[in-house]
Design a protein around this motif. Structure first.
Motif, PDB file in Angstrom:
ATOM      1  N   SER A  89       4.170 -23.617   0.274  1.00 39.53           N
ATOM      2  CA  SER A  89       4.527 -23.916   1.664  1.00 39.53           C
ATOM      3  C   SER A  89       5.994 -23.562   1.915  1.00 39.53           C
ATOM      4  N   ILE A  90       6.299 -23.195   3.152  1.00 42.04           N
ATOM      5  CA  ILE A  90       7.644 -22.753   3.516  1.00 42.04           C
ATOM      6  C   ILE A  90       8.191 -23.619   4.651  1.00 42.04           C
ATOM      7  N   VAL A  91       9.419 -24.061   4.502  1.00 42.75           N
ATOM      8  CA  VAL A  91      10.135 -24.778   5.553  1.00 42.75           C
ATOM      9  C   VAL A  91      11.225 -23.845   6.077  1.00 42.75           C
ATOM     10  N   ILE A  92      11.233 -23.610   7.378  1.00 40.10           N
ATOM     11  CA  ILE A  92      12.196 -22.707   8.010  1.00 40.10           C
ATOM     12  C   ILE A  92      12.891 -23.445   9.147  1.00 40.10           C
ATOM     13  N   SER A  93      14.164 -23.166   9.333  1.00 38.49           N
ATOM     14  CA  SER A  93      14.859 -23.704  10.498  1.00 38.49           C
ATOM     15  C   SER A  93      15.669 -22.593  11.164  1.00 38.49           C
ATOM     16  N   GLU A  94      15.689 -22.617  12.499  1.00 35.71           N
ATOM     17  CA  GLU A  94      16.459 -21.594  13.215  1.00 35.71           C
ATOM     18  C   GLU A  94      17.950 -21.765  12.970  1.00 35.71           C
ATOM     19  N   LYS A  95      18.381 -22.999  12.725  1.00 33.61           N
ATOM     20  CA  LYS A  95      19.754 -23.244  12.282  1.00 33.61           C
ATOM     21  C   LYS A  95      19.814 -24.533  11.491  1.00 33.61           C
ATOM     22  N   GLN A  96      20.867 -24.658  10.679  1.00 29.40           N
ATOM     23  CA  GLN A  96      21.099 -25.854   9.870  1.00 29.40           C
ATOM     24  C   GLN A  96      22.484 -26.410  10.196  1.00 29.40           C
ATOM     25  N   THR A  97      22.585 -27.728  10.160  1.00 27.81           N
ATOM     26  CA  THR A  97      23.870 -28.351  10.475  1.00 27.81           C
ATOM     27  C   THR A  97      24.573 -28.930   9.253  1.00 27.81           C
ATOM     28  N   GLY A  98      23.841 -29.083   8.160  1.00 30.31           N
ATOM     29  CA  GLY A  98      24.460 -29.678   6.974  1.00 30.31           C
ATOM     30  C   GLY A  98      24.005 -29.026   5.699  1.00 30.31           C
ATOM     31  N   ALA A  99      23.814 -27.706   5.752  1.00 29.36           N
ATOM     32  CA  ALA A  99      23.330 -26.985   4.573  1.00 29.36           C
ATOM     33  C   ALA A  99      24.399 -26.974   3.488  1.00 29.36           C
ATOM     34  N   ARG A 100      23.951 -26.808   2.258  1.00 30.18           N
ATOM     35  CA  ARG A 100      24.881 -26.800   1.138  1.00 30.18           C
ATOM     36  C   ARG A 100      24.459 -25.746   0.126  1.00 30.18           C
ATOM     37  N   GLY A 112      20.488 -17.128  14.204  1.00 29.21           N
ATOM     38  CA  GLY A 112      20.560 -15.696  13.905  1.00 29.21           C
ATOM     39  C   GLY A 112      20.409 -15.389  12.430  1.00 29.21           C
ATOM     40  N   GLY A 113      20.548 -16.398  11.592  1.00 28.69           N
ATOM     41  CA  GLY A 113      20.338 -16.208  10.163  1.00 28.69           C
ATOM     42  C   GLY A 113      18.918 -16.568   9.767  1.00 28.69           C
ATOM     43  N   VAL A 114      18.598 -16.341   8.510  1.00 30.90           N
ATOM     44  CA  VAL A 114      17.304 -16.747   7.958  1.00 30.90           C
ATOM     45  C   VAL A 114      17.569 -17.887   6.993  1.00 30.90           C
ATOM     46  N   TRP A 115      17.084 -19.061   7.343  1.00 33.38           N
ATOM     47  CA  TRP A 115      17.321 -20.269   6.541  1.00 33.38           C
ATOM     48  C   TRP A 115      15.967 -20.872   6.190  1.00 33.38           C
ATOM     49  N   LEU A 116      15.585 -20.810   4.935  1.00 31.02           N
ATOM     50  CA  LEU A 116      14.258 -21.298   4.551  1.00 31.02           C
ATOM     51  C   LEU A 116      14.256 -21.893   3.150  1.00 31.02           C
ATOM     52  N   SER A 117      13.223 -22.683   2.888  1.00 29.97           N
ATOM     53  CA  SER A 117      13.014 -23.261   1.562  1.00 29.97           C
ATOM     54  C   SER A 117      11.552 -23.092   1.166  1.00 29.97           C
ATOM     55  N   ILE A 118      11.336 -22.806  -0.105  1.00 33.82           N
ATOM     56  CA  ILE A 118      10.000 -22.614  -0.661  1.00 33.82           C
ATOM     57  C   ILE A 118       9.648 -23.827  -1.519  1.00 33.82           C
ATOM     58  N   GLY A 187      15.910 -22.900  -1.965  1.00 41.78           N
ATOM     59  CA  GLY A 187      16.525 -22.636  -0.668  1.00 41.78           C
ATOM     60  C   GLY A 187      17.135 -21.247  -0.634  1.00 41.78           C
ATOM     61  N   VAL A 188      16.886 -20.522   0.430  1.00 36.57           N
ATOM     62  CA  VAL A 188      17.414 -19.162   0.590  1.00 36.57           C
ATOM     63  C   VAL A 188      18.069 -19.063   1.969  1.00 36.57           C
ATOM     64  N   GLY A 189      19.313 -18.613   1.988  1.00 38.08           N
ATOM     65  CA  GLY A 189      20.014 -18.398   3.246  1.00 38.08           C
ATOM     66  C   GLY A 189      20.512 -16.969   3.336  1.00 38.08           C
ATOM     67  N   ILE A 190      20.041 -16.231   4.323  1.00 35.36           N
ATOM     68  CA  ILE A 190      20.427 -14.822   4.495  1.00 35.36           C
ATOM     69  C   ILE A 190      21.180 -14.667   5.806  1.00 35.36           C
ATOM     70  N   ASP A 191      22.376 -14.112   5.740  1.00 37.83           N
ATOM     71  CA  ASP A 191      23.159 -13.846   6.944  1.00 37.83           C
ATOM     72  C   ASP A 191      22.591 -12.592   7.608  1.00 37.83           C
ATOM     73  N   ALA A 192      21.690 -12.782   8.527  1.00 35.36           N
ATOM     74  CA  ALA A 192      20.958 -11.662   9.121  1.00 35.36           C
ATOM     75  C   ALA A 192      21.638 -11.165  10.393  1.00 35.36           C
ATOM     76  N   ASN A 193      21.193 -11.661  11.537  1.00 41.55           N
ATOM     77  CA  ASN A 193      21.737 -11.192  12.822  1.00 41.55           C
ATOM     78  C   ASN A 193      22.932 -12.043  13.234  1.00 41.55           C
ATOM     79  N   LEU A 194      23.999 -11.908  12.485  1.00 35.91           N
ATOM     80  CA  LEU A 194      25.214 -12.670  12.728  1.00 35.91           C
ATOM     81  C   LEU A 194      26.408 -11.725  12.758  1.00 35.91           C
ATOM     82  N   ASN A 195      27.424 -12.103  13.503  1.00 35.04           N
ATOM     83  CA  ASN A 195      28.694 -11.387  13.489  1.00 35.04           C
ATOM     84  C   ASN A 195      29.622 -12.066  12.501  1.00 35.04           C
ATOM     85  N   ILE A 196      30.474 -11.302  11.862  1.00 38.41           N
ATOM     86  CA  ILE A 196      31.436 -11.879  10.923  1.00 38.41           C
ATOM     87  C   ILE A 196      32.261 -12.956  11.616  1.00 38.41           C
TER      88      ILE A 196
END
Length: 305
Positions: A89-100, A112-118, A187-196
């Motif tokens: 199962s996969i948990v995805i969020s459009e944004k995270q406020t307290g990721a680590r 704009g990023g890809v934030w998910l957990s398997i 947990g996987v976090g990919i900086d996808a559609n983001l500006n520096i």
């Protein structure tokens, strides 16, 4: 963990404090069912229908829980893992406020990023957990190759780099019971559609994004779909003890091997070393200044110029 789940309910369901209090006192399975129901609601940016369409996997990603905003997808995944959700199962969020990240470091997770957990339930010994992190790194690198980025590298143990800048981080956590691994949360976090510029100034020099590297915005849903396919391929290798093949793929993409690093171990133990390779257990093999060899199982490696 419970407080973070309650915060999710308040954000997503707009329930009153009184109702939330009643929910907190309900049976944990009923509580979990509400969290699952919220995860099945339609979202504006990350869409289950687009990820699932023609998804070429047997079990990874067959069950998706998607949220608009959570503190951490790993926290939600750990909670759901205790309530009988399916393996893969996969948990995805459009944004995270307290990721680590590792060592409790904060992780910027805007829209704009890809934030998910398997959620995985592998039948493995504790000693194989580091290999799961390495295998996930290979899956991310292969995903980036499929969307046109051919020069991504893996920095031991959990970062994906492009042109010496970080684009992805991985955090693996084991849920144990009496020394038995019940579940592994990846947990996987990919900086996808983001500006520096979306990142704090102190992180900008060492960070890149897929949008920056490709020169265009990509499809976040397609990126997730490709990653789930690549992850299942590498996890099947893992399940069938194809550890050497995983390590071979990791070594081909290593950002760390052959470099001088500062090894930072727990309890403020720092030393410089030359990275010789990776062991069969996933430990970094280094040569210290005095010529002695050491396996680094946990800690951090800072590349030195």
């Amino acid at each position: 963990m419970k407080n973070e789940i309650v915060k999710l309910l308040k954000r997503e369901s707009k329930l009153s404090d009184e109702t939330i209090k009643e929910i907190e006192e309900t049976n944990i399975q009923d509580f979990a069912n509400l969290i699952k129901e919220i995860g099945k609601e339609k979202r504006e940016h990350i869409k289950a229908s687009e990820i699932s369409k023609d998804l070429n996997t047997n079990y990874i990603g067959k069950n998706l829980y998607i949220y608009h905003e959570v503190n951490s997808t790993n926290t939600v995944a750990k909670f759901l893992s205790q309530t009988g959700v399916e393996n893969g199962s996969i948990v995805i969020s459009e944004k995270q406020t307290g990721a680590r990240g590792r060592s409790g470091k904060s992780w910027e997770s805007p829209l704009g990023g890809v934030w998910l957990s398997i959620i995985l339930r592998p039948d493995v010994d504790h000693s194989k957990i580091p290999l799961i992190t390495l295998a996930t790194g290979v899956a991310v690198a292969k995903t980036l190759e499929r969307i046109g980025i051919k020069n991504s590298e893996i920095k031991w143990p959990n970062d994906i780099m492009i042109n010496d800048k970080k684009v992805c981080g991985i955090l693996t956590e084991a849920v144990t019971n009496f020394n038995t691994i019940e579940t592994v949360i990846i947990g996987v976090g990919i900086d996808a559609n983001l500006n520096i510029e979306d990142f704090p100034e102190e992180l900008q020099a060492g960070t890149t994004t897929l949008e920056n590297e490709l020169g265009r915005k990509g499809d976040e849903n397609l990126l997730i779909k490709i990653f789930l396919e690549e992850f299942e391929k590498i996890s099947e290798l893992f399940n069938h003890e194809g550890y050497e093949e995983i390590l071979k793929e990791w070594r081909k993409r290593s950002y760390t091997i052959g470099k001088i690093v500062e090894v930072r171990k727990p309890f403020n133990k720092y030393y410089d070393a030359y990275v010789l390779g990776i062991s069969r257990e996933g430990a970094l093999v280094v040569e210290k200044i005095d010529g002695t060899l050491e396996k680094v199982i946990s800690g951090e490696c800072i590349i030195k110029n």
